[in-house]
Design a protein around this motif. Structure first.
Motif, mmCIF file in Angstrom:
data_model
loop_
_atom_site.group_PDB
_atom_site.id
_atom_site.type_symbol
_atom_site.label_atom_id
_atom_site.label_comp_id
_atom_site.label_asym_id
_atom_site.label_seq_id
_atom_site.Cartn_x
_atom_site.Cartn_y
_atom_site.Cartn_z
ATOM 1 N N ASP A 166 0.826 -0.723 -0.491
ATOM 2 C CA ASP A 166 -0.392 -0.342 0.377
ATOM 3 C C ASP A 166 1.227 0.962 -0.207
ATOM 4 O OD1 ASP A 166 -2.072 2.340 0.087
ATOM 5 O OD2 ASP A 166 -2.821 1.335 2.179
ATOM 6 N N ARG A 167 0.896 1.750 -1.402
ATOM 7 C CA ARG A 167 1.652 2.599 -1.089
ATOM 8 C C ARG A 167 1.371 4.172 -0.719
ATOM 9 N NH1 ARG A 167 5.516 2.046 -6.662
ATOM 10 N NH2 ARG A 167 5.487 0.543 -6.610
ATOM 11 N N THR A 168 0.468 4.112 -0.174
ATOM 12 C CA THR A 168 -0.937 5.630 0.297
ATOM 13 C C THR A 168 -0.894 5.305 1.759
ATOM 14 O OG1 THR A 168 -2.404 3.972 0.898
ATOM 15 C CG2 THR A 168 -2.406 5.380 -1.188
ATOM 16 N N PHE A 169 0.559 4.083 2.014
ATOM 17 C CA PHE A 169 0.816 4.432 3.991
ATOM 18 C C PHE A 169 1.498 5.263 4.114
ATOM 19 C CE2 PHE A 169 3.653 2.583 7.647
ATOM 20 C CZ PHE A 169 2.627 2.198 8.505
ATOM 21 N N ILE A 170 1.165 5.581 5.387
ATOM 22 C CA ILE A 170 1.822 7.203 5.477
ATOM 23 C C ILE A 170 3.748 6.877 6.039
ATOM 24 C CG2 ILE A 170 1.280 7.414 8.146
ATOM 25 C CD1 ILE A 170 1.034 10.453 8.193
ATOM 26 N N PHE A 171 3.968 5.914 6.129
ATOM 27 C CA PHE A 171 5.600 5.708 6.457
ATOM 28 C C PHE A 171 5.648 4.682 5.655
ATOM 29 C CE2 PHE A 171 4.023 6.005 10.968
ATOM 30 C CZ PHE A 171 4.483 7.161 10.638
ATOM 31 N N HIS A 172 5.281 4.442 4.142
ATOM 32 C CA HIS A 172 5.473 3.539 2.949
ATOM 33 C C HIS A 172 6.923 3.970 2.988
ATOM 34 C CE1 HIS A 172 5.801 1.674 -0.257
ATOM 35 N NE2 HIS A 172 6.638 2.554 -1.294
ATOM 36 N N ASP A 173 7.399 4.643 2.814
ATOM 37 C CA ASP A 173 9.108 5.560 1.961
ATOM 38 C C ASP A 173 10.231 4.813 3.162
ATOM 39 O OD1 ASP A 173 7.580 6.231 -0.637
ATOM 40 O OD2 ASP A 173 7.889 8.800 -0.185
ATOM 41 N N GLU A 174 9.885 5.368 3.882
ATOM 42 C CA GLU A 174 11.090 5.433 5.694
ATOM 43 C C GLU A 174 10.622 4.212 5.813
ATOM 44 O OE1 GLU A 174 8.182 7.697 5.780
ATOM 45 O OE2 GLU A 174 8.566 8.869 6.229
ATOM 46 N N LEU A 175 9.674 3.030 5.821
ATOM 47 C CA LEU A 175 10.019 1.412 5.798
ATOM 48 C C LEU A 175 10.583 0.992 4.194
ATOM 49 C CD1 LEU A 175 8.779 -0.917 8.128
ATOM 50 C CD2 LEU A 175 6.423 -0.786 6.520
ATOM 51 N N ARG A 176 10.206 1.454 4.260
ATOM 52 C CA ARG A 176 10.895 0.541 2.283
ATOM 53 C C ARG A 176 12.523 0.751 2.417
ATOM 54 N NH1 ARG A 176 8.998 1.460 -3.979
ATOM 55 N NH2 ARG A 176 11.194 -0.634 -4.727
ATOM 56 N N ASN A 177 13.004 2.163 2.823
ATOM 57 C CA ASN A 177 13.941 2.422 3.295
ATOM 58 C C ASN A 177 15.157 1.605 4.085
ATOM 59 O OD1 ASN A 177 14.638 4.170 1.649
ATOM 60 N ND2 ASN A 177 13.598 6.127 2.242
ATOM 61 N N ILE A 178 14.194 1.785 5.252
ATOM 62 C CA ILE A 178 14.747 0.773 6.581
ATOM 63 C C ILE A 178 14.659 -0.784 5.710
ATOM 64 C CG2 ILE A 178 13.765 -1.039 8.716
ATOM 65 C CD1 ILE A 178 12.892 2.253 8.982
ATOM 66 N N ALA A 179 13.985 -1.038 4.969
ATOM 67 C CA ALA A 179 14.292 -2.553 4.838
ATOM 68 C C ALA A 179 15.251 -2.443 3.597
ATOM 69 C CB ALA A 179 12.335 -2.968 3.273
ATOM 70 N N LEU A 180 15.645 -1.986 2.605
ATOM 71 C CA LEU A 180 16.600 -1.323 1.810
ATOM 72 C C LEU A 180 18.013 -1.468 2.210
ATOM 73 C CD1 LEU A 180 17.448 -0.859 -1.366
ATOM 74 C CD2 LEU A 180 17.497 1.596 -0.390
ATOM 75 N N LYS A 181 17.712 -0.576 3.698
ATOM 76 C CA LYS A 181 18.891 -0.751 4.370
ATOM 77 C C LYS A 181 19.569 -1.821 5.424
ATOM 78 C CE LYS A 181 19.247 4.211 4.124
ATOM 79 N NZ LYS A 181 18.728 5.687 4.993
#
Length: 216
Positions: A72-87
């Protein structure tokens, strides 16, 4: 269970690794369980939590098709969570582990340069005195790509070339971008720097200096 404990639970990490590798792709519950190598019951319970938290969403099925789940790309912390996963668990940790175990004698530094919208990771590897075996590196990347469900685009250069990069070089601009991440730093492996070649002029000066010394 706290929010942090839930986020970094093994089941959550395995499911998000698959989902974030293809953020635009819908998956059935059974496909997510299979790709993440989780027991269907464990996958089902974890998916309920992820959907309930707003991280994943259910997609209305078309006639005759099964329900699917996607990021769900509309999730408020989507970008932050994806960055955490990437790192961490979704990219940096498995790539680092592969390079440090298989190529510890050759890889001096390594970076994740960027991740495109399809989940492809662009990597930069800097080698020292020894150059990684090309076929071994290719095989290791293919195996890792299958495990983390991401395509890998690898650049392998010498430390001399790395040190001579200028701002005009595309690799230099990607290294300077905010999303670039160093996953292996100098000293993290046993790789030795290349032996510096003494230039002809330096060699001649050394020889002259030796000849100019008074004999005993």
């Amino acid at each position: 269970m706290s929010a942090a404990d839930f986020l970094f639970a093994p089941e959550v990490q395995k499911l998000l690794m698959v989902a974030y590798a293809a953020p635009g792709q819908p998956f059935s519950s059974s496909e997510l369980a299979k790709r993440s190598k989780l027991d269907p019951d464990d996958a089902g319970r974890t998916l309920e939590h992820l959907v309930g938290s707003g991280i994943l969403k259910r997609n209305k099925p078309k006639a005759g098709e099964a329900e699917t789940i996607s990021v769900d790309r509309t999730f408020i912390f989507h970008d932050e969570l994806r960055n955490i996963a990437l790192k961490s668990f979704a990219a940096a940790e498995p790539v680092r582990a592969m390079l440090r175990s298989r190529f510890k004698d050759s890889v001096m530094r390594a970076f994740i340069l960027q991740e495109d919208k399809d989940g492809t990771l662009e990597l930069l590897v800097v080698h020292g005195q020894l150059m990684p075996d090309e076929s071994a590196m290719k095989a290791a990347c293919q195996k890792l790509s299958k495990n983390i469900h991401r395509h890998l685009k690898m650049h392998v250069i010498s430390s001399a070339k790395f040190n001579s990069l200028t701002p005009r070089d595309s690799l230099a601009s990607k290294l300077a971008a905010p999303g670039a991440l160093e996953i292996i730093a100098l000293g993290d492996t046993k790789a030795q720097p290349p032996v510096e070649k003494v230039g002809l002029l330096q060699s001649a000066k050394k020889k002259l200096a030796t000849l100019a010394r008074p004999s005993a």
